[in-house]
Design a protein around this motif. Structure first.
Motif, PDB file in Angstrom:
ATOM      1  N   TYR A 139       0.822  -1.311  -0.087  1.00 11.69           N
ATOM      2  CA  TYR A 139      -0.104  -0.049  -0.066  1.00 11.69           C
ATOM      3  C   TYR A 139       0.810   1.346  -0.111  1.00 11.69           C
ATOM      4  O   TYR A 139       1.973   1.256   0.390  1.00 11.69           O
ATOM      5  N   ARG A 252      -6.544  -0.218   3.651  1.00  8.58           N
ATOM      6  CA  ARG A 252      -6.732   1.184   3.893  1.00  8.58           C
ATOM      7  C   ARG A 252      -6.733   1.882   2.669  1.00  8.58           C
ATOM      8  O   ARG A 252      -6.918   1.571   1.636  1.00  8.58           O
ATOM      9  N   ASP A 322      -2.809   5.969   4.878  1.00  9.36           N
ATOM     10  CA  ASP A 322      -2.233   4.775   4.793  1.00  9.36           C
ATOM     11  C   ASP A 322      -2.663   3.992   6.440  1.00  9.36           C
ATOM     12  O   ASP A 322      -2.814   3.150   6.693  1.00  9.36           O
ATOM     13  N   ASN A 323      -3.239   4.962   7.299  1.00  5.11           N
ATOM     14  CA  ASN A 323      -3.655   4.550   8.710  1.00  5.11           C
ATOM     15  C   ASN A 323      -5.053   4.704   8.742  1.00  5.11           C
ATOM     16  O   ASN A 323      -5.829   4.463   9.622  1.00  5.11           O
ATOM     17  N   ASP A 332      -3.958   0.916  13.312  1.00  5.12           N
ATOM     18  CA  ASP A 332      -2.472   1.285  13.610  1.00  5.12           C
ATOM     19  C   ASP A 332      -2.276   2.231  14.800  1.00  5.12           C
ATOM     20  O   ASP A 332      -1.882   3.351  14.811  1.00  5.12           O
TER      21      ASP A 332
HETATM   22 MG    MG Z   1       0.484   2.480   9.899  1.00  2.09          MG
END
Ligand code: MG
Ligand code: AMP
Length: 569
Positions: A139, A252, A322-323, A332
């Motif tokens: 990702y 994500r 990405d979180n 995360d």
């Molecule tokens: Mg992360």
């Protein structure tokens, strides 16, 4: 890019009311199962049978895999996963914590499984569960506002999926289990302190009723891991730990973004159709409008998630794309924090100098992230669908504000709807902001105080947070409005109001100092405080003697007042 200032929404609203006292005064007129048992268990290794857990590997069967073999760091193309084995940790290993709730209610496993000596290896990457095909996910993401390119699971391994007796499909993932093709300059490891925080907070969030990934276990090792915790050149040897995490899906926003950025539209379509089929069952897989329907759901659920964070004073700390989960669960856990003294500018991450991810910015950042999601979907949308999706995004502020208001009205115990409700909420938050009252305990003590005690001039000193609030010059004005509002409830009593409020205003949250105190002991191989916190935070709405003795509903102790949370993990 649409910009709204959510951070200031309620505060400005309240300030308007305070502009002149005259105007303000005029307004005034008017499971009995395993999990519920204590988290006490026997760590001793007794025998050596197989672990009765067989995983499936739908993800690796259905989605494109990396054609390049080998566990070396590289830029990966045209796939969603790279096959990749975990690297075992240096022994001896200790099973430092376990969620019996996750063990039984997610994995259908009885507590006796931990007596099997294979268990600790299976949950830390030394051995594989039957059927497991370990994967690292490719990702990308926008970090602190900028496209960061390929990120990926640099220290996590997806082991496979398990469908439990309730028919729920869960994905098992190790974090801290070694290098992958996505490790960049990292060592693939996670240290004890960040792993304790992730373990405790993901479980605590679940019991607060907030959508989140879960944690099954925490294993600590003798693996040396070097970290410059505060980026000041002081590199210290710490120890490696692994958390086995669980989520319905680990995808994500960045999972889709990287495919669009790389122009891999076939892979993008395959992944998106897979996610919709598996996780958005109400959307027909052949519906030409499915991507718009998907976007609509993610926009709504992200708004709801962030409102829920705000309702418990939770700041994620690193709200990069990405979180941010496609299923709108909290993912995360890093330098997160629960706000203590009420402050919309509260920033938990000591490296976030500009306060980009302050608690009050989260709704705005959610909008930014959804905008990035729309950009990732765009190549699959027709012109009309793009316009439709942009319209959906324009509705995000209202969705968020409405959910925020519902949650905060409930926190105040208000029933039904009245025009002045948002004013009453905003007014209360403004009093908290001005006095710096403790977010969690102010709401909690308002749930515990009787209406008649609230009316008398000084709130009892034992109500330490509420008595801070009561020093505000407008406190009694707010109380008058509040009690008038409550008096208009039909079929309600003060006792019912208290019970209603106590069910949603926690007495215990994972304050930074509580986590820190447990971590200091854990680093000395004493996991008793991790177990205590885990147990207390399973019932955050219930007063518990042990928690009171430990001071978990008291003021932050002096030693912890300058604590900072590092994003080095
Ligand atoms: Mg992360
Ligand atoms: P995080 O801040 O934990 O969400 O991580 C951001 C990115 O950095 C992800 O791609 C992680 O896999 C990667 N990362 C963080 N720490 C490490 C590490 N110690 N080794 C390898 N990759 C890491």
């Amino acid at each position: 890019m649409i910009r709204y200032s959510f951070m200031l929404f309620f505060i400005l609203f309240a300030r308007a009311a305070f502009r002149d006292k005259q105007g303000f005064c005029e307004r005034n007129e008017c499971n009995e199962d395993e999990a519920s048992k204590q988290n006490q268990f026997d760590f001793s290794v007794k025998h050596n049978a197989e672990i009765p857990l067989t995983l499936t590997h739908t993800l690796s069967d259905c989605l494109p895999l990396d054609e390049v073999d080998g566990n070396f760091i590289r830029t990966v193309k045209s796939c969603v996963f790279s096959e990749c084995q975990p690297t075992p940790l240096k022994k001896p290993l200790t099973l430092a914590a376990l969620s019996l709730d996750a063990l039984w209610n997610i994995l259908d496993l009885n507590q006796s499984v931990i007596q099997n000596q294979e268990f600790i290896h299976c949950v830390s990457g030394g051995k594989l569960f039957a059927g497991s095909v370990p994967l690292a996910h490719r990702y990308g993401g926008h970090q602190f506002g900028y496209w960061a390119g390929q990120l990926g699971d640099g220290r996590a391994h997806l082991l496979g999926e398990y469908t439990n007796r309730k028919g729920e499909r869960w994905e098992l993932q190790l974090k801290g289990s070694g290098k992958t093709p996505y490790s960049r300059s990292g060592d693939g490891r996670a240290v004890i302190r960040s792993s304790v925080r992730e373990f405790l907070c993901s479980e605590a969030m679940y019991f607060l009723g907030i959508p989140t990934s879960r944690a099954l276990s925490l294993v600590v090792s003798e693996e040396p891991v070097w970290r410059d915790q505060f980026y000041n050149g002081n590199i210290v040897k710490e120890r490696g730990a692994v958390v086995l995490r669980l989520a319905k899906s680990w995808f994500r926003i960045g999972s889709l973004e990287i495919l669009t950025k790389a122009g891999e539209l076939n892979v993008l379509r395959t992944l998106l159709d897979f996610v919709i089929k598996e996780h958005f069952r109400s959307i027909a897989t052949n519906d030409p409008q499915r991507y718009v329907a998907f976007f609509f759901r993610v926009v709504n659920e992200t708004a709801h998630l962030i409102a829920q964070w705000m309702a418990v004073g939770f700041a994620h700390g690193v709200c990069n794309t990405d979180n941010f989960s496609l299923l709108s669960i909290t993912l995360d856990y890093g330098p997160f924090g629960f706000m203590e003294s009420y402050d919309p500018n509260f920033v938990p991450n000591s490296s976030d100098d500009e306060g980009r991810y302050s608690i009050g910015s989260q709704a705005n950042v959610g909008l930014f992230n959804l905008q990035k999601l729309l950009e990732a979907l765009q190549p699959l949308l027709t012109q009309d669908q793009i316009l439709e999706s942009q319209q959906i995004l324009r509705e995000y502020p209202q969705i968020y504000q409405q959910r925020f208001l519902e949650l905060f009205k409930a926190k105040l115990g208000l029933l039904e709807n009245e025009d002045e409700d948002s004013y009453l909420v905003a007014f209360f938050l403004k009093l908290m902001e001005d006095t710096g009252a403790d977010f969690t305990m102010t709401f909690r003590q308002l749930s515990e105080v009787t209406a008649s005690d609230l009316q008398i001039d000084s709130v009892a000193q034992s109500m330490w947070a509420l008595s801070v609030l009561s020093t505000h010059e407008y406190f009694t004005d707010w109380v008058r409005l509040y009690l008038q509002r409550l008096s208009r409830h039909h079929n309600d009593s003060d006792e019912t109001r208290q019970h209603r409020m106590q069910r949603i205003n926690p007495r215990y949250v994972l304050r930074n100092w509580m986590a820190e105190s447990a971590i200091r002991k854990a680093e000395e191989n004493d996991f008793s405080e991790v177990a205590l916190l885990q147990q207390i935070l399973m019932n955050p709405f219930t007063e518990q003697d042990e928690a009171e003795r430990a001071g978990y509903s008291s003021k932050t102790p002096m030693w912890a007042q300058q604590l900072r949370v590092s994003c080095s993990s």
